[in-house]
Each structure stands twice: as C-alpha cells, then as structure tokens.
Design a protein around this motif. Sequence first.
Motif, PDB file in Angstrom:
ATOM      1  N   THR A  74      22.909  28.869  49.053  1.00 42.31           N
ATOM      2  CA  THR A  74      21.834  29.594  48.196  1.00 42.31           C
ATOM      3  C   THR A  74      20.616  29.979  49.081  1.00 42.31           C
ATOM      4  O   THR A  74      20.183  30.949  48.886  1.00 42.31           O
ATOM      5  CB  THR A  74      21.127  28.460  46.944  1.00 42.31           C
ATOM      6  OG1 THR A  74      22.535  27.834  46.351  1.00 42.31           O
ATOM      7  CG2 THR A  74      20.378  28.898  46.179  1.00 42.31           C
ATOM      8  N   GLU A 129      15.598  25.050  57.583  1.00 47.17           N
ATOM      9  CA  GLU A 129      16.830  23.997  57.325  1.00 47.17           C
ATOM     10  C   GLU A 129      16.425  22.877  58.027  1.00 47.17           C
ATOM     11  O   GLU A 129      16.189  22.760  59.278  1.00 47.17           O
ATOM     12  CB  GLU A 129      18.059  24.702  57.493  1.00 47.17           C
ATOM     13  CG  GLU A 129      19.236  23.877  57.697  1.00 47.17           C
ATOM     14  CD  GLU A 129      19.317  22.820  56.269  1.00 47.17           C
ATOM     15  OE1 GLU A 129      19.360  23.524  55.253  1.00 47.17           O
ATOM     16  OE2 GLU A 129      19.438  21.602  56.579  1.00 47.17           O
ATOM     17  N   ALA A 130      16.625  21.853  57.255  1.00 44.74           N
ATOM     18  CA  ALA A 130      16.180  20.374  57.637  1.00 44.74           C
ATOM     19  C   ALA A 130      17.317  20.019  58.756  1.00 44.74           C
ATOM     20  O   ALA A 130      17.012  19.292  59.969  1.00 44.74           O
ATOM     21  CB  ALA A 130      16.121  19.381  56.631  1.00 44.74           C
ATOM     22  N   ALA A 189      25.785  20.334  50.648  1.00 44.83           N
ATOM     23  CA  ALA A 189      26.904  20.447  49.299  1.00 44.83           C
ATOM     24  C   ALA A 189      27.474  21.548  49.545  1.00 44.83           C
ATOM     25  O   ALA A 189      28.852  21.707  49.564  1.00 44.83           O
ATOM     26  CB  ALA A 189      26.074  20.591  47.936  1.00 44.83           C
ATOM     27  N   THR A 190      27.082  22.714  50.360  1.00 46.69           N
ATOM     28  CA  THR A 190      27.860  23.884  50.483  1.00 46.69           C
ATOM     29  C   THR A 190      29.066  23.537  51.419  1.00 46.69           C
ATOM     30  O   THR A 190      30.273  24.089  51.171  1.00 46.69           O
ATOM     31  CB  THR A 190      27.018  24.796  51.407  1.00 46.69           C
ATOM     32  OG1 THR A 190      26.050  25.384  50.641  1.00 46.69           O
ATOM     33  CG2 THR A 190      27.710  26.079  51.773  1.00 46.69           C
ATOM     34  N   VAL A 201      34.010  23.623  47.121  1.00 54.77           N
ATOM     35  CA  VAL A 201      35.561  23.927  47.000  1.00 54.77           C
ATOM     36  C   VAL A 201      35.777  25.338  47.612  1.00 54.77           C
ATOM     37  O   VAL A 201      36.756  25.593  48.074  1.00 54.77           O
ATOM     38  CB  VAL A 201      35.990  23.980  45.390  1.00 54.77           C
ATOM     39  CG1 VAL A 201      37.345  24.968  45.342  1.00 54.77           C
ATOM     40  CG2 VAL A 201      36.064  22.680  44.979  1.00 54.77           C
ATOM     41  N   VAL A 205      10.734  20.451  55.818  1.00 54.92           N
ATOM     42  CA  VAL A 205       9.889  20.742  55.153  1.00 54.92           C
ATOM     43  C   VAL A 205       9.145  19.335  54.700  1.00 54.92           C
ATOM     44  O   VAL A 205       9.734  18.698  54.024  1.00 54.92           O
ATOM     45  CB  VAL A 205       9.951  21.873  54.087  1.00 54.92           C
ATOM     46  CG1 VAL A 205       8.604  21.752  53.504  1.00 54.92           C
ATOM     47  CG2 VAL A 205      10.233  23.081  54.681  1.00 54.92           C
ATOM     48  N   LEU A 249      29.731  14.433  48.395  1.00 49.21           N
ATOM     49  CA  LEU A 249      28.646  15.328  48.377  1.00 49.21           C
ATOM     50  C   LEU A 249      27.845  15.184  47.198  1.00 49.21           C
ATOM     51  O   LEU A 249      28.324  14.534  46.281  1.00 49.21           O
ATOM     52  CB  LEU A 249      29.211  16.626  48.568  1.00 49.21           C
ATOM     53  CG  LEU A 249      29.802  17.267  47.160  1.00 49.21           C
ATOM     54  CD1 LEU A 249      29.747  18.919  47.306  1.00 49.21           C
ATOM     55  CD2 LEU A 249      31.449  16.947  47.214  1.00 49.21           C
ATOM     56  N   PRO A 250      26.622  15.517  47.536  1.00 46.91           N
ATOM     57  CA  PRO A 250      25.708  15.305  46.406  1.00 46.91           C
ATOM     58  C   PRO A 250      25.993  16.324  45.245  1.00 46.91           C
ATOM     59  O   PRO A 250      26.352  17.334  45.554  1.00 46.91           O
ATOM     60  CB  PRO A 250      24.178  15.628  46.739  1.00 46.91           C
ATOM     61  CG  PRO A 250      24.340  16.683  48.033  1.00 46.91           C
ATOM     62  CD  PRO A 250      25.827  16.055  48.536  1.00 46.91           C
ATOM     63  N   GLY A 290      24.946  22.030  40.787  1.00 43.33           N
ATOM     64  CA  GLY A 290      25.962  21.541  40.075  1.00 43.33           C
ATOM     65  C   GLY A 290      27.233  21.823  40.673  1.00 43.33           C
ATOM     66  O   GLY A 290      27.464  21.872  42.029  1.00 43.33           O
ATOM     67  N   TRP A 291      28.566  22.093  39.985  1.00 49.56           N
ATOM     68  CA  TRP A 291      29.667  22.550  40.580  1.00 49.56           C
ATOM     69  C   TRP A 291      29.888  23.992  40.047  1.00 49.56           C
ATOM     70  O   TRP A 291      31.011  24.408  39.989  1.00 49.56           O
ATOM     71  CB  TRP A 291      30.950  21.583  39.447  1.00 49.56           C
ATOM     72  CG  TRP A 291      30.906  20.409  39.681  1.00 49.56           C
ATOM     73  CD1 TRP A 291      30.130  19.209  39.049  1.00 49.56           C
ATOM     74  CD2 TRP A 291      31.761  19.555  40.806  1.00 49.56           C
ATOM     75  NE1 TRP A 291      30.635  18.135  39.488  1.00 49.56           N
ATOM     76  CE2 TRP A 291      31.265  18.258  40.637  1.00 49.56           C
ATOM     77  CE3 TRP A 291      32.421  19.826  41.836  1.00 49.56           C
ATOM     78  CZ2 TRP A 291      32.011  17.173  41.402  1.00 49.56           C
ATOM     79  CZ3 TRP A 291      33.129  18.931  42.625  1.00 49.56           C
ATOM     80  CH2 TRP A 291      32.738  17.546  42.354  1.00 49.56           C
ATOM     81  N   GLU A 316      29.746  29.570  44.150  1.00 48.80           N
ATOM     82  CA  GLU A 316      28.769  30.157  44.960  1.00 48.80           C
ATOM     83  C   GLU A 316      28.191  31.514  44.276  1.00 48.80           C
ATOM     84  O   GLU A 316      27.179  31.765  44.437  1.00 48.80           O
ATOM     85  CB  GLU A 316      29.372  30.775  46.286  1.00 48.80           C
ATOM     86  CG  GLU A 316      29.262  29.757  47.590  1.00 48.80           C
ATOM     87  CD  GLU A 316      30.143  28.439  47.253  1.00 48.80           C
ATOM     88  OE1 GLU A 316      31.004  28.232  46.127  1.00 48.80           O
ATOM     89  OE2 GLU A 316      29.963  27.474  47.908  1.00 48.80           O
TER      90      GLU A 316
END
Length: 405
Positions: free
Chosen positions: A38, A57-58, A65-66, A70, A206, A342-343, A370-371, A374
């Motif tokens: 995202t 990005e941390a 999750a990416t 699937v 952040v 994964l979360p 969620g599920w 993309e």
Amino acid sequence: MPVYGQSYWAPAKTRAAARRPATGTLTADVVVIGGGFTGCAAAYALAHAGLDVVLLEADRLATGATEGSVGAILPVPDAALLDVEKEAGKRPARVAFTELRKSSLDLAATLKRLGVKCDLSATSLLVNAPFTNDAARLKKELAARKAIKLDGLWLSPEASRRALVTETQGAMRVRDAAVLHPVRAALGLAEAARAKGARIFEQTRVKKTTFTRKDATVAFAGGRITTRGVVVATGTPGPVFHQLDRHVRTARGYAVVTDPLTPAMRKLVGARDALYTEGTESPRFLRWLPGHRALFAGLTGPEIAAPLRAAAVRQRANQLMYELSLRYPDISGLPPAFGWDLPVVTTVDRLPWIGPHRNYPFHFFAVALGWHGEAFGWLAARAAARFFTDSATREDDLLGFMRTL
Ligand SMILES: Cc1cc2nc3c(=O)[nH]c(=O)nc-3n(C[C@H](O)[C@H](O)[C@H](O)COP(=O)(O)OP(=O)(O)OC[C@H]3O[C@@H](n4cnc5c(N)ncnc54)[C@H](O)[C@@H]3O)c2cc1C
C-alpha cells in the motif's frame, strides 16, 4: 525440510541492498509511513501526480503483511456484498465493490505499463460452495452483485467439479482477477516512485506525528519532516495512532506452500488455472504456483506472544496441510515446504479504512487491508493521490471514517 516462519516470497534474491535510513530535518509535500504494497503504491501514485514524496519504512520494504500475502489482485472484496451492506450501509458497500473492480483492472494495466517484473498473470476467481447451504447463500450473493452490475457467473455442481476437482455444490466464477509476486510488485512500484523523484528510506521507524494549523511534522529517530500531507500505510494504526486502534481488530493469519506435486498428483487435480476461495463462514484461499506447488492460506487465530509463535506456525501449517488434503485427497501426504504467519488487520464492517480522520489534519489513512488483496492497496493509493491534489470524489469519502459517523 520445511522452512517454518519464512514466507515463500521472502528469498533475498528479489531485493537489492538496504536503502539508507532517513536523517536530519527534511520537507516534503507528502510523507508516506509504511513501505508495504500500500505504501509503495501510494508513493508511486503521489509522485506520479507531481507531488514531492518521502516514504519511511521501519524495516525493509515489503516485509510486513505484503510478504506474507497470497499475491492476488482480487476484483471483489474478501467479504459478501450482503454482509457489508448490512454492516457498513448500502452506499459504502456498493462503492467498495464497484471501485475495487475498476481498481483491479487499473492496477494490472499500471504494472504492465511500468514494466514491473512481478509475474503478473490474469486469472479468474472461483468461489466454491462445498455444501448445499453454502450454494443457496452464494446464489443469493450473486443475485445481489448482479443487481449492481457486478460480474459473476454461476457454475452448476458438474461444471464446478470439472473446474475445481473438489467437493462442491456449485461455484461463482468472477473474472478479472490476477496473481503476482507481491514483493516484486511492491518493490517495482517503489522503484517507479523513485524514478519520479520520491525519496525512499528503509530502517526508519516513525515515532510520532504532530500538527499545527499550518502543517504536520513526522518524527523518527534520526530527525523529522515538515509536510502538508501524511499517508498512514502501516497495516494497523499501531502505537503511533493508538487512539484509532478501537476501529480495527488484529489477528494472526497462517499460510503454507507445499512441495511440488508429483506428476501423478498433477493429473488428478485438474487444470489448476483459477484462484480458489470459498463462500463459507471461514474461507480458505488456494493459489497454484509455478513449479506445481500449492499456496494455501486463510486460517486465522488470535495474536500470539512472540516466544510461542514459532510453535504456533508449525502447528497451524500442519493444520492447513490437513485441511488441504480434505479438499484434495489425491495430494494427501505431500509435505509442506514453507509455513509462515502474518498480521491480519480487519474492521467490524469488513471494509478497510481509506481516507482522512477529523482528529488528524493533513493525514490520510490506508489501513486494515485484511485479506482483500493488492487491488484495495492500489485503490487506497489512488484515493490518497486525489485527496492531496484536491480532487477527491464523493465515492472516496465513503471508504473512510465517515462510515462511523
Ligand atoms: C488471499 C490473500 C491473503 C492475504 N493475506 C493477508 C494477511 O494474512 N494479512 C494481511 O494484512 N493482508 C493479507 N492480504 C492482503 C494484502 O495482500 C495485504 O494486506 C497487503 O499486501 C498489505 O499491505 P500493506 O502495505 O497495507 O501492509 P504491510 O505490508 O503490513 O505494510 C505495512 C508496513 O508499515 C511498516 N510500518 C509499521 N509501522 C511503522 C512505523 N511506525 N514507521 C515506519 N514504518 C512502519 C511495516 O514495517 C510494514 O512494512 C491477503 C490478500 C490475499 C488476496
């Protein structure tokens, strides 16, 4: 030996060396927090719209999750229209379903146009009804979708059995789905954003954001950025926006990838050319991968404390293998090759939160994917670009926190 705790999409060869962390005092038109699919898509859409973008990005890009997903562009949300209409209201439900369909086509076209090498391949989505009551419910769902001109075709039990080679009382076929390598797709969009001038930093967590009437400040360990736009693409609101956590539910999802099917097994499990899911209370997803492997996912459970997670992944991976063998007895005995968790961040009304929040001026949220796949990340990216170029549509408003008011 199976590899537990590592996604099939993880191998380092898809990645270049880590980008350096951000430091010092910077300015930008828009700061994107989070470099999953995202965030990378948002960085591209915003830079494409002519804005000066910084992405923070941390960890490494596309490791959340990416990396565990699937890798599917789903032309419909991962929910029934009839349920979403009840919980979110008719307008938001219809907007989500119709806009997502457009978004899935637009994302596939954009990835092709940009030449992103992510093994993009068009397919269809088959929603199976394993039992008679599932078939009755799915037929009602199809009628509701057709009433708002959404695509869908009912397959008789015979046609469905031919296509799926599993227990079925019929299935809904939806066109315009696609599969891709989710990490390569995200990295490709980040690269396209960079080519348009976006500055992308990894290993930059952040810590907080603040705002005045004039602008917002994004603070991280090595510095801060003054901006008039913040896109929150962190999966969950998380500690930085903990006041919004009541709007989401976080769980653990599990997925497995099998060893390659033997030639004898391949003959027994049919064409394997569509994405598979189920019109049941707790559906699973099945994606056949190149090299004759199966990716099977959809099992969810409560969040688990870190020390117990390794054992849970192993146990849940084996449970998924068992469930897969119930659907495809001909491949039972096949060992898992990868199992990971994964979360999974969802909302009560099943739609993500995509939009501004009145308590956070200059912010735009794109969380709780969620599920959904993309295509929703891309929908959020395009909506963020419209928001920060003052061209938001009435439809955009309905996908955000306005739904709770
Ligand atoms: C069948 C199927 C299964 C799927 N399975 C799942 C699933 O199980 N779970 C799921 O969520 N989605 C799943 N998806 C949906 C979709 O693919 C993912 O939701 C999507 O890729 C998530 O992308 P994201 O960028 O929103 O989140 P993420 O990829 O999680 O990206 C968020 C990023 O934000 C970063 N971040 C967090 N906090 C900070 C901070 N303070 N500062 C800087 N960076 C920060 C994280 O490190 C992370 O990289 C699935 C889709 C399909 C089709």
